[in-house]
Write an enzyme that holds these catalytic residues in place. Structure first.
Site, PDB file in Angstrom:
ATOM      1  CG  ASN A  83      -2.288   0.552   0.909  1.00 15.21           C
ATOM      2  OD1 ASN A  83      -2.380   1.605   0.300  1.00 15.21           O
ATOM      3  ND2 ASN A  83      -3.333  -0.131   1.342  1.00 15.21           N
ATOM      4  CG  HIS A 113      24.260   5.595  10.268  1.00 15.30           C
ATOM      5  ND1 HIS A 113      24.858   6.030   9.119  1.00 15.30           N
ATOM      6  CD2 HIS A 113      22.927   5.600  10.025  1.00 15.30           C
ATOM      7  CE1 HIS A 113      23.932   6.306   8.216  1.00 15.30           C
ATOM      8  NE2 HIS A 113      22.746   6.056   8.743  1.00 15.30           N
ATOM      9  CE  LYS A 178      10.039  -7.755  24.110  1.00 14.40           C
ATOM     10  NZ  LYS A 178       9.979  -7.471  25.509  1.00 14.40           N
ATOM     11  NE  ARG A 181      -3.407 -15.172  18.427  1.00 10.78           N
ATOM     12  CZ  ARG A 181      -3.942 -15.785  17.375  1.00 10.78           C
ATOM     13  NH1 ARG A 181      -3.691 -17.052  17.123  1.00 10.78           N
ATOM     14  NH2 ARG A 181      -4.741 -15.137  16.556  1.00 10.78           N
TER      15      ARG A 181
END
Length: 183
Positions: A83, A113, A178, A181
């Site tokens: 998109n 960097h 993270k 599930r």
């Protein structure tokens, strides 16, 4: 060894003052700008993308606006869709598998960097590859950092900042992103 060769090897390289890399980025950004101003469904848009991208499947769509640094390090699998407002900083390869859907305002950044200010102020940077597997949905506003691999059959929730690898069959969200599930 040239700065481009260093870039492609993942070593520190001079992105700010190397004539070859500057010219390549300027050419690519000029083509991106043309792409972003053309009418929707224009055949010219596909031709521009074909001239920019390293490889792509038979079916893919990138909605404007789209920006990248070099283009030749971007590889799209079959049935890729992005998109609006996709940014890919492709000093290293960025590979997308088949059936990858990217929501608006997402970024994939291979550039990093040095933490050391003296090196950083010399204009040095490095690039680490990003890989996105098959059957992946990237939610709106997701930012993917250098060196990350996102596995197959993964959903990344909107607004996430992906700084570490995400395993197959996962729903992952947050900053830092993270797994919450298994899918």
């Amino acid at each position: 060894m040239t700065e481009k060769e260093k870039m492609l090897r993942g070593e520190l390289y001079d992105a700010n003052y190397d004539k070859e890399l500057i010219e390549e980025r300027q050419r690519c950004k000029t083509e991106c700008q043309k792409f972003n101003t053309l009418p929707y469904n224009s055949e010219e848009r596909k031709k521009i993308l074909a001239s920019i991208l390293g490889s792509f499947g038979k079916e893919f769509t990138i909605e404007p606006s789209f920006w990248c640094d070099y283009g030749y390090n971007i590889h799209l699998g079959e049935n890729f869709y992005s998109n609006h407002n996709l940014v890919i900083l492709d000093g290293a390869p960025v590979r997308f598998g088949n059936n990858v859907f990217v929501a608006p305002n997402c970024g994939f950044y291979t550039a990093g960097h040095p933490i050391n200010a003296v090196e950083r102020n010399k204009g040095l940077e490095y690039a680490r590859s990003i890989t996105v597997g098959n059957d992946v949905w990237i939610g709106a506003g997701v930012q993917v950092m250098p060196g990350v691999t996102i596995g197959n059959n993964v959903v990344i929730g909107g607004g996430s900042v992906v700084v570490k690898d995400i395993p197959d069959n996962s729903l992952a969200v947050g900053n830092p992103c993270k797994v919450i599930r298994r899918i």
